[in-house]
Design a protein around this motif. Structure first.
Motif: not given
Length: 306
Positions: A45-57, A274-275, A280-285
């Motif tokens: 699930l490491d693709d979700l590690a980009l969420l902080p950079e993209e969303t500040g979360r 997510s992989a 798109r997965y990160r955008r949706v979440v």
């Protein structure tokens, strides 16, 4: 991007965690990720590690006991649903994740559902990826999917299952034909998925789940929370793939049963959008989490404080 790693004490052992992104007072609530398996590390699930950079979360990952970088105790009595639900609670409490969003994928969705149904305080929302609400219903669907495999593959699977030789390399190779259709359709598989898959703790998997996805012989073979889904009092995002091992038929029934649920179906994915469709997965979440927070702010405070 800041990364913090450490361990959480749990039942005399250590659970490893990683926080990606800075946690700031007044900042966006973190997302706590509960991965699937049982017996896998979080790596896939490491693709979700980009969420902080993209969303500040901030995003919080951890490896469940017996898996990955966490302790690997030689104690089969630990491999119970209660252990892993308790571990989730311990990670959240130790890291002071309040308020928090919770994301559970596959087996992690089972843990998340058990945790949420106990009605803990401080949860803002729930994301369920490839979710399972009933082990018997899941087994019935995976057996149907298995029957769609080529006849030669089915013959190998059936022969080794009848003989009790499922540790034979020939059987494992035949299983890959199923996984290539319904777990991840990328070819080759990305390295982070390979790490999780090849590092699986089979003792944990077989104790809880069984010999295969269509042959549930473990302690969870009768697990079913379908009748309790109506108790979930949180905004819920459900994600799954068109070719998912957790079929659209199963997911649709879950979505219908949860009062405040929405569903995004990823047409080019199987069990790991997510992989397979990571951007798109990160955008949706990310959009879902932001919407939940905007509604909570408009209501004068987070739902988690209710």
């Amino acid at each position: 991007m800041s990364v913090t790693e450490g361990t959480v004490p749990f039942r005399g052992h250590r659970t490893w965690y990683r926080v990606v992104g800075a946690r700031r007072s007044g900042g966006r609530p973190p997302l706590l990720v509960v991965n699937g398996g049982p017996g896998c590390s979080h790596d896939y699930l490491d693709d979700l590690a980009l969420l902080p950079e993209e969303t500040g979360r901030p995003v919080v990952f951890y490896d469940q006991l017996g898996c990955g970088r966490s302790d690997h105790p030689d104690d089969p009595s630990l491999w119970t649903l209660d252990t892993f639900v308790g571990e989730l609670a311990a990670v959240r409490e130790t890291l002071r994740l309040d308020p928090v969003h919770l994301l559970g994928h596959s087996w992690g969705s089972q843990l998340a559902l058990e945790y949420v149904l106990a009605r803990p305080q401080g949860l803002m929302s729930l994301v369920l990826g490839g979710p399972i609400a009933s082990a018997p219903a899941y087994q019935a669907e995976t057996r149907r999917l298995k029957e769609s495999l080529p006849a030669g593959v089915r013959e190998v699977l059936d022969r080794h299952e009848a003989a009790g030789t499922t540790d034979d390399p020939e059987y494992q190779e035949a299983c890959l034909a199923f996984y290539a259709r319904h777990l991840c359709r990328l070819d080759p598989w990305p390295p982070h998925l390979v790490r999780s898959f090849t590092g699986m703790n089979r003792d944990v998997y077989e104790t809880l789940w069984g010999g295969s996805e269509w042959n549930l012989t473990g302690s969870l073979k009768d697990w079913d929370v379908t009748a309790r889904l109506g108790e979930i009092d949180l905004p819920v995002l459900v994600t799954s793939g068109r070719h998912d091992v957790v079929t659209p038929a199963l997911v649709g029934e879950l979505v219908e049963a949860v009062p405040d649920a929405r569903w995004t179906l990823f047409e080019q994915s199987s069990h790991l959008p997510s992989a397979e469709e990571p951007e798109r997965y990160r955008r949706v979440v990310g959009a879902f989490l932001a919407e939940v927070e905007a509604v909570a702010e408009a209501d004068g405070g987070s739902r988690a404080a209710a």
